[in-house]
Structure formats: C-alpha cells, structure tokens
Design a protein around this motif. Structure first.
Motif, PDB file in Angstrom:
ATOM      1  N   THR A 113      -5.162  -2.645  -9.334  1.00 53.48           N
ATOM      2  CA  THR A 113      -5.418  -2.668  -8.039  1.00 53.48           C
ATOM      3  C   THR A 113      -4.950  -3.816  -7.339  1.00 53.48           C
ATOM      4  OG1 THR A 113      -7.804  -2.000  -9.112  1.00 53.48           O
ATOM      5  CG2 THR A 113      -7.726  -3.173  -6.919  1.00 53.48           C
ATOM      6  N   VAL A 114      -4.636  -4.858  -7.921  1.00 47.32           N
ATOM      7  CA  VAL A 114      -4.095  -6.178  -7.178  1.00 47.32           C
ATOM      8  C   VAL A 114      -2.542  -5.813  -6.671  1.00 47.32           C
ATOM      9  CG1 VAL A 114      -3.065  -8.452  -7.372  1.00 47.32           C
ATOM     10  CG2 VAL A 114      -5.496  -7.937  -8.546  1.00 47.32           C
ATOM     11  N   ILE A 115      -1.926  -5.054  -7.541  1.00 43.25           N
ATOM     12  CA  ILE A 115      -0.403  -4.474  -6.873  1.00 43.25           C
ATOM     13  C   ILE A 115      -0.571  -3.370  -6.332  1.00 43.25           C
ATOM     14  CG2 ILE A 115       0.659  -5.924  -9.035  1.00 43.25           C
ATOM     15  CD1 ILE A 115       0.815  -3.109 -10.306  1.00 43.25           C
ATOM     16  N   GLY A 116      -1.678  -2.868  -6.052  1.00 41.11           N
ATOM     17  CA  GLY A 116      -1.569  -1.665  -5.119  1.00 41.11           C
ATOM     18  C   GLY A 116      -1.355  -0.344  -5.690  1.00 41.11           C
ATOM     19  N   ARG A 117      -1.525  -0.420  -7.176  1.00 40.65           N
ATOM     20  CA  ARG A 117      -1.149   1.094  -7.761  1.00 40.65           C
ATOM     21  C   ARG A 117      -2.176   1.909  -8.350  1.00 40.65           C
ATOM     22  NH1 ARG A 117       4.902   0.543 -10.510  1.00 40.65           N
ATOM     23  NH2 ARG A 117       6.057   0.101  -8.348  1.00 40.65           N
ATOM     24  N   ALA A 118      -3.490   1.346  -8.226  1.00 42.38           N
ATOM     25  CA  ALA A 118      -4.678   1.849  -8.956  1.00 42.38           C
ATOM     26  C   ALA A 118      -4.945   3.201  -8.422  1.00 42.38           C
ATOM     27  CB  ALA A 118      -5.754   0.858  -8.824  1.00 42.38           C
ATOM     28  N   GLY A 119      -5.246   4.185  -9.366  1.00 37.10           N
ATOM     29  CA  GLY A 119      -5.525   5.545  -8.880  1.00 37.10           C
ATOM     30  C   GLY A 119      -4.481   6.460  -8.349  1.00 37.10           C
ATOM     31  N   ASP A 120      -3.250   6.095  -8.303  1.00 39.37           N
ATOM     32  CA  ASP A 120      -2.144   6.932  -7.590  1.00 39.37           C
ATOM     33  C   ASP A 120      -1.183   7.304  -8.755  1.00 39.37           C
ATOM     34  OD1 ASP A 120      -0.703   4.868  -7.886  1.00 39.37           O
ATOM     35  OD2 ASP A 120      -0.555   4.293  -5.917  1.00 39.37           O
ATOM     36  N   ASN A 121      -0.345   8.195  -8.420  1.00 38.99           N
ATOM     37  CA  ASN A 121       0.698   8.762  -9.338  1.00 38.99           C
ATOM     38  C   ASN A 121       1.713   7.585  -9.914  1.00 38.99           C
ATOM     39  OD1 ASN A 121      -0.236  11.159  -9.198  1.00 38.99           O
ATOM     40  ND2 ASN A 121       1.081  11.933  -7.440  1.00 38.99           N
ATOM     41  N   ASN A 122       1.846   6.413  -9.111  1.00 39.82           N
ATOM     42  CA  ASN A 122       2.622   5.478  -9.489  1.00 39.82           C
ATOM     43  C   ASN A 122       1.730   4.322 -10.288  1.00 39.82           C
ATOM     44  OD1 ASN A 122       4.796   6.313  -8.119  1.00 39.82           O
ATOM     45  ND2 ASN A 122       3.951   5.581  -6.244  1.00 39.82           N
ATOM     46  N   ALA A 123       0.753   4.561 -10.512  1.00 43.50           N
ATOM     47  CA  ALA A 123      -0.131   3.593 -11.547  1.00 43.50           C
ATOM     48  C   ALA A 123       0.599   3.293 -13.022  1.00 43.50           C
ATOM     49  CB  ALA A 123      -1.646   4.204 -11.804  1.00 43.50           C
ATOM     50  N   ILE A 124       0.631   2.133 -13.205  1.00 44.84           N
ATOM     51  CA  ILE A 124       1.248   1.801 -14.543  1.00 44.84           C
ATOM     52  C   ILE A 124       0.304   1.730 -15.557  1.00 44.84           C
ATOM     53  CG2 ILE A 124       2.392  -0.276 -15.611  1.00 44.84           C
ATOM     54  CD1 ILE A 124       3.135  -1.376 -12.776  1.00 44.84           C
ATOM     55  N   ASP A 125       0.675   2.478 -16.727  1.00 42.52           N
ATOM     56  CA  ASP A 125       0.022   2.765 -17.955  1.00 42.52           C
ATOM     57  C   ASP A 125       0.417   1.643 -19.006  1.00 42.52           C
ATOM     58  OD1 ASP A 125      -1.561   3.591 -19.935  1.00 42.52           O
ATOM     59  OD2 ASP A 125      -0.567   5.620 -20.062  1.00 42.52           O
ATOM     60  N   TRP A 126      -0.419   0.597 -18.656  1.00 43.24           N
ATOM     61  CA  TRP A 126       0.012  -0.682 -19.491  1.00 43.24           C
ATOM     62  C   TRP A 126      -0.212  -0.411 -20.899  1.00 43.24           C
ATOM     63  CZ3 TRP A 126       2.531  -4.298 -16.833  1.00 43.24           C
ATOM     64  CH2 TRP A 126       2.188  -4.514 -15.583  1.00 43.24           C
TER      65      TRP A 126
END
Length: 333
Positions: free
Chosen positions: A177-190
């Motif tokens: 969420t902080v880096i702006g990738r939550a919930g989209d195709n570019n979300a990082i699967d940590w």
C-alpha cells in the motif's frame, strides 16, 4: 525487701553439649542433603526424560527405516524387498546417504540455515548492540524505547508471523500500500516469491532478535566497571574509542553468550517459515524438514530422525565453542 528465688539448673554432664551438637549437626546435614538431592534430582529427571532420552532415541531411530507404525526390528533391510516389508529394519547410514545425495531439499535447507545465521550475526546482533548502547546512555524516554524494542520478544513467534503477514500481504498489505502496488497486477508477492520470501521472513526474525540481543547487551553494559569509563575519559578517549577499546573488550563473556544464542536461534528457526508457507517454495530449513518427515504425510520417522541428528551435530558446534572458551577462562584465572 523482695527475695528472688532462683530455680536450680539441672545437672548436665560435661560431654552432653558436645554430643547434642554432633547429633544436631548430623540431623542438619541429613536434611540439607535430602533437600539438595530433591532440588537437583527433579530437574535432572526432567532433563533426562524430555531431552537426553529423546535425543538418544532419535540417534538410534536415524539408523532405521521405521515409519512410526509397527514394531522396530533389529534385522537389516533387504534391498530386494519392497520398503513396506522392511518397516522398522536397520539400514545403517542409508538415511544419511540419502539425505546428502538423493534428497533435493536438504542442501537448500542447509544453505538457508547458514544465511539465517549470517543475517543474525551481521544485522540483528549489531542492531541490538546499537539499541543497547543508545539506551544505556540514559537518553530521554529510554524506558519507553526499551519496552517498545523488547515487545517483539514477548510475543510468540506465531503471532509475529501473523503480524507480518498483514504487512506483506499482496493485496492489502501495508508495504504494498505504501509503495502504491496493493491490489493491482504489479503487487509484489513478498511471501510467495521464492526469490523474496526468505529475505522477507528474515526481516521478521531480525525485528525480534534485535530486541533480544539488546536486553543481553544492556545487562552486559550494566555489569562493566564504571571506573573503566572514567579512566578512558581521563586519558582523553572519546565515546567511540571508549566503547570499542575499553567497554566492548570487557564484555567478552556476554559476547560469547550472544554468539552461541545467535547460532542456536538460527538453527532452530521454525515457527515463522512454517506459518508462512509450511517451509516450502524457497523457505526450506532443517527444522522444517525434520517436522515434515516425522509428522507429515510421508511419516518417515527414521529419515526425519537422521535429519534431526544432522541438525543436532551442527548445533553442537557453537555450544562446544562456548564451553571451550568458558573452561579456558576459568583455567587462566
């Protein structure tokens, strides 16, 4: 005039007090021995029952092909028969040979354990020492900072893993969420990416380990003789020189203890990786392999015991180093 009447004391033979003292000393010594035997015997029995006997049993089981069902046999395994007919037979060092040559998860698990150890030594331990030094200087709010940094240590590792799952979540995690990738195709699967999940879990472990090391170093700093600091200040040493040339060498015993604890903690790591993805897909550790083989679907108790013996032997290295340093210091004193 009042007359005071004194009751005559009974006649006591000259040897009576000495005999009475001997009887009382023998009674006291017997009672002390009984109390000492009770206080030492109960922990000894618990240690034998829950540590040493299972450890010896694990070593013996590591030379068998037992799967936890049926009786153990002293007969050697017959290679011509199916494994189900050889249940419980003695197969020597075949479990160890299979782990080293025909078990693809073994060497990655060993590598991950050593990476875990390196991160603890290079990052977690210096970070905890830094926290301890800053708090020991008596800064404003040091009690509050000490409580906050020690809070992860008081939490169970299972709860720590759950907290960080909310941090690492791919869809609604705080980091994405902080880096702006939550919930989209570019979300990082940590926690799902094999190239990232080990380092993500190591952040969790470091967060907890640093607070533990901080408390140990705080105890060591409090035990240092204050005259050493005063002598260093008189000689013109600054704060940096005072710590590294005077205080840190004086804390050599606590440094050895911390390194031993760090080694053991890195080898027994289990909870965080098992909560994340049950120790698979890039998070293989020796402790997880032992559990998955003994109580998992395969239930290869003999093979899992062999992995446990390997983990035990590796764990004995820091313990032996600690005992060697301790005995050598006592001999030189």
């Amino acid at each position: 005039m009042t007359t005071v009447t004194r009751t005559p004391r009974p006649h006591i033979p000259p040897d009576a007090p000495a005999a009475w003292r001997k009887r009382r000393a023998r009674s006291t010594n017997s009672r002390d021995r009984a109390v000492a035997a009770l206080l030492l015997g109960i922990p000894l029995l618990l240690s034998l029952g829950f540590v040493w006997v299972p450890a010896l049993g694990t070593v013996l089981l590591s030379f068998t092909r037992w799967n936890g069902i049926g009786d153990l046999s002293t007969k050697a395994c017959d290679p011509a028969l199916p494994s189900i007919l050889n249940n419980g037979c003695v197969n020597g060092i075949q479990n160890y040979h299979q782990a080293a040559t025909n078990y693809p998860e073994f060497w990655p698990a060993v590598q991950h354990n050593f990476i875990w150890l390196a991160v603890f030594v290079v990052i977690a331990t210096p970070l905890g020492m830094l926290f301890a030094v800053v708090i020991d200087r008596g800064i404003s709010g040091s009690r509050m900072y000490q409580s906050i940094l020690f809070l992860p240590v008081m939490l169970s590792l299972a709860l720590v893993g759950i907290i960080w799952e909310f941090m690492y979540s791919q869809n609604y995690g705080v980091i994405n969420t902080v880096i702006g990738r939550a919930g989209d195709n570019n979300a990082i699967d940590w926690l799902g990416d094999p190239d990232l999940n080990l380092w993500a879990v190591l952040v969790e472990a470091t967060w907890r380990q640093a607070g533990y090391v901080m408390v140990l170093y705080l105890a060591g700093l409090k035990a240092v003789d204050p005259t050493l600091r005063e002598a260093a200040l008189i000689d013109g040493a600054n704060a940096w020189q005072t710590f590294w040339r005077v205080i840190f060498p004086a804390m050599r015993p606590i440094n050895i203890v911390i390194m031993v604890i760090t080694g053991i903690e890195s080898l027994r790591a289990f909870d965080l990786v098992y909560i994340t993805n049950k120790g698979i897909n890039g998070l293989e550790l020796l402790s997880v392999l032992v559990t998955s083989n003994i109580v998992g679907e395969t239930q290869r108790v003999g093979f899992g015991s062999a992995l446990g013996v390997v983990l035990l032997l590796i764990s004995l290295v820091p313990i032996c180093l600690f005992l060697h340093q301790t005995f050598r210091r006592e001999q030189t004193q």
